[in-house]
Scaffold this motif. Structure first.
Motif, PDB file in Angstrom:
ATOM      1  N   GLY A 181       0.813  -1.204   0.000  1.00  0.00           N
ATOM      2  CA  GLY A 181       0.000   0.000   0.000  1.00  0.00           C
ATOM      3  C   GLY A 181       0.850   1.259   0.000  1.00  0.00           C
ATOM      4  N   ASP A 182       0.265   2.364   0.411  1.00  0.00           N
ATOM      5  CA  ASP A 182       0.943   3.660   0.474  1.00  0.00           C
ATOM      6  C   ASP A 182       1.788   3.694   1.744  1.00  0.00           C
ATOM      7  N   GLU A 183       3.087   3.487   1.581  1.00  0.00           N
ATOM      8  CA  GLU A 183       3.976   3.393   2.740  1.00  0.00           C
ATOM      9  C   GLU A 183       3.995   4.694   3.534  1.00  0.00           C
ATOM     10  N   GLY A 184       4.065   5.830   2.848  1.00  0.00           N
ATOM     11  CA  GLY A 184       4.126   7.119   3.534  1.00  0.00           C
ATOM     12  C   GLY A 184       2.884   7.381   4.375  1.00  0.00           C
ATOM     13  N   ALA A 185       1.724   7.053   3.833  1.00  0.00           N
ATOM     14  CA  ALA A 185       0.476   7.258   4.562  1.00  0.00           C
ATOM     15  C   ALA A 185       0.412   6.341   5.779  1.00  0.00           C
ATOM     16  N   ALA A 186       0.885   5.098   5.617  1.00  0.00           N
ATOM     17  CA  ALA A 186       0.865   4.153   6.737  1.00  0.00           C
ATOM     18  C   ALA A 186       1.790   4.624   7.859  1.00  0.00           C
ATOM     19  N   VAL A 187       2.966   5.113   7.503  1.00  0.00           N
ATOM     20  CA  VAL A 187       3.916   5.595   8.507  1.00  0.00           C
ATOM     21  C   VAL A 187       3.352   6.817   9.229  1.00  0.00           C
ATOM     22  N   SER A 188       2.836   7.762   8.474  1.00  0.00           N
ATOM     23  CA  SER A 188       2.274   8.974   9.088  1.00  0.00           C
ATOM     24  C   SER A 188       1.101   8.631   9.999  1.00  0.00           C
ATOM     25  N   GLY A 189       0.256   7.707   9.563  1.00  0.00           N
ATOM     26  CA  GLY A 189      -0.886   7.308  10.377  1.00  0.00           C
ATOM     27  C   GLY A 189      -0.460   6.658  11.682  1.00  0.00           C
ATOM     28  N   ALA A 190       0.577   5.817  11.628  1.00  0.00           N
ATOM     29  CA  ALA A 190       1.061   5.157  12.839  1.00  0.00           C
ATOM     30  C   ALA A 190       1.663   6.163  13.806  1.00  0.00           C
ATOM     31  N   LEU A 191       2.430   7.119  13.286  1.00  0.00           N
ATOM     32  CA  LEU A 191       3.007   8.160  14.152  1.00  0.00           C
ATOM     33  C   LEU A 191       1.913   8.988  14.811  1.00  0.00           C
ATOM     34  N   ALA A 192       0.887   9.312  14.051  1.00  0.00           N
ATOM     35  CA  ALA A 192      -0.213  10.101  14.609  1.00  0.00           C
ATOM     36  C   ALA A 192      -0.925   9.320  15.711  1.00  0.00           C
ATOM     37  N   ARG A 193      -1.164   8.035  15.490  1.00  0.00           N
ATOM     38  CA  ARG A 193      -1.825   7.219  16.514  1.00  0.00           C
ATOM     39  C   ARG A 193      -0.967   7.087  17.758  1.00  0.00           C
ATOM     40  N   ALA A 194       0.350   7.139  17.576  1.00  0.00           N
ATOM     41  CA  ALA A 194       1.265   7.052  18.718  1.00  0.00           C
ATOM     42  C   ALA A 194       1.444   8.392  19.422  1.00  0.00           C
ATOM     43  N   GLY A 195       0.768   9.425  18.936  1.00  0.00           N
ATOM     44  CA  GLY A 195       0.809  10.720  19.615  1.00  0.00           C
ATOM     45  C   GLY A 195       1.865  11.674  19.111  1.00  0.00           C
ATOM     46  N   LEU A 196       2.488  11.381  17.977  1.00  0.00           N
ATOM     47  CA  LEU A 196       3.483  12.293  17.395  1.00  0.00           C
ATOM     48  C   LEU A 196       2.805  13.068  16.267  1.00  0.00           C
ATOM     49  N   ARG A 197       2.255  14.232  16.635  1.00  0.00           N
ATOM     50  CA  ARG A 197       1.475  15.043  15.693  1.00  0.00           C
ATOM     51  C   ARG A 197       2.038  16.453  15.636  1.00  0.00           C
ATOM     52  N   PRO A 198       2.030  17.041  14.430  1.00  0.00           N
ATOM     53  CA  PRO A 198       1.787  16.377  13.144  1.00  0.00           C
ATOM     54  C   PRO A 198       2.962  15.473  12.794  1.00  0.00           C
ATOM     55  N   PRO A 199       2.724  14.334  12.184  1.00  0.00           N
ATOM     56  CA  PRO A 199       3.813  13.389  11.929  1.00  0.00           C
ATOM     57  C   PRO A 199       4.896  13.953  11.029  1.00  0.00           C
ATOM     58  N   GLU A 200       4.546  14.902  10.181  1.00  0.00           N
ATOM     59  CA  GLU A 200       5.532  15.477   9.263  1.00  0.00           C
ATOM     60  C   GLU A 200       6.700  16.123  10.011  1.00  0.00           C
ATOM     61  N   ARG A 201       6.460  16.558  11.229  1.00  0.00           N
ATOM     62  CA  ARG A 201       7.525  17.185  12.015  1.00  0.00           C
ATOM     63  C   ARG A 201       8.604  16.189  12.415  1.00  0.00           C
TER      64      ARG A 201
END
Length: 333
Positions: free
Chosen positions: A125-145
């Motif tokens: 799938g979309d690796e970037g979206a999966a990584v960003s989603g996991a970081l967000a769920r782990a409380g690292l928001r916004p993940p892009e930072r």
């Protein structure tokens, strides 16, 4: 009307893990007959002092250490130790280690650290979206930072969140967290525990939390299993075990907490040695009840020293493996 509890997601049945001694030394029975169930959406805390076998038990449940005897089942199916089957299993059951600094490659960015599991399992799938989603769920928001940062640029709590994101990215059904907050400052511990509870509530995630800290178990667990010298000696709902402990070992562990009433129980004798499991109750050499004469007065002192105790069942009901408790219970009936 009583409801039937859901079938266990992960289950150990009569599990044993033994390691041969070096140069003719005795075999170390690290896990010596354990039944343990973890249900969907349940957090179980496995507690005990260092050397009691809890980390070896956790590693065996993950398929990292094959059992000497007994079996592990997941979703009702026996764990298959063949390479491809084990790889598929580890996608569904993820490990979170206690030291995020040691878990993360200092040369990998946060993005690469979280994406590593996806690449190992051939994610399409979309690796970037999966990584960003996991970081967000782990409380690292916004993940892009955080995507292009390196571990040394993060705080201890942020590094632990990256480790958790690396587990979440594969959308597991269960995580095994080995001392997940032991290396963190007190100010951050509560945040990580709150995150684990949030993941359970939002994703239905099950967890086995391995810890020596009964205070942590109180804050996060639904059930507690207390382990001593390769066996679970007391298990049940967290409120029952931690407010009214019955096994002398559990009582001793709780007595040294800062908020505990009364004098702390100082255990005598040698700490556990899995190559020298004593006869009878394996805790008897250090037991404050036996040392005080209470077991003698209850008529079970000889049994404590010579009669083995049964393996506790893996289900959710409260159980204790102790001759003295059994005698006191029988007397009260």
């Amino acid at each position: 009307m009583t409801t039937t509890p859901p079938a266990p997601l992960l289950s150990a049945q009569a599990l044993e893990v033994a390691f041969p001694g070096r140069r003719g030394a005795a075999t170390a029975r690290a896990v010596d007959g354990v039944d343990l169930d973890i249900r969907p959406g349940e957090i179980v805390a496995l507690v005990g002092e260092s050397g009691c076998g809890k980390t070896t038990l956790a590693r065996s449940l993950l398929g990292l250490v094959p059992p000497t005897a007994g079996r592990v089942t997941f979703g009702g199916e026996p764990l298959d130790y063949a390479g491809r089957a084990l790889k598929a299993y580890r996608k569904r059951v993820q490990l979170v280690l206690q030291d995020p600094s040691g878990s993360l490659n200092p040369r990998h960015t946060v993005y690469d650290a979280v994406a590593e599991g996806l690449r190992i399992h051939g994610y399409t799938g979309d690796e970037g979206a999966a990584v960003s989603g996991a970081l967000a769920r782990a409380g690292l928001r916004p993940p892009e930072r955080f995507l292009l940062r390196y571990p040394h640029e993060l705080s201890g709590g942020q590094r632990q969140r990256v480790v958790i994101a690396g587990a979440l990215v594969l959308e597991p059904e269960l995580i095994v967290a080995d001392e997940p907050v032991a290396s963190l400052d007190a100010s951050v511990r509560g945040e990580i525990l709150a995150l684990l509870l949030k993941l359970r509530d939002e994703l239905g995630l099950s967890a086995l939390v391995v810890t020596h800290d009964l205070g942590l178990a109180w804050n996060i667990a639904d059930r507690v299993a207390v382990m001593y010298l390769g066996r679970i000696v007391e298990t049940g709902d967290v409120e029952q075990i931690l407010t009214a402990p019955r096994h002398p070992y559990t009582q001793a562990l709780l007595s040294v907490l800062p908020e505990a009433d009364g004098e702390p129980v100082i255990l005598t004798g040698e700490p556990p040695d899995p190559s020298k499991v004593p006869s009878g109750c394996r805790f008897h050499a250090r037991c404050q009840v036996l040392a005080s004469g209470e077991a003698e007065r209850a008529g079970v002192a000889d049994a404590c020293r010579t009669k083995d105790l049964p393996v506790l069942e893996g289900g959710g009901r409260t159980q204790v493996a102790c001759h003295w408790v059994a005698a006191e219970t029988a007397r009260a009936v």
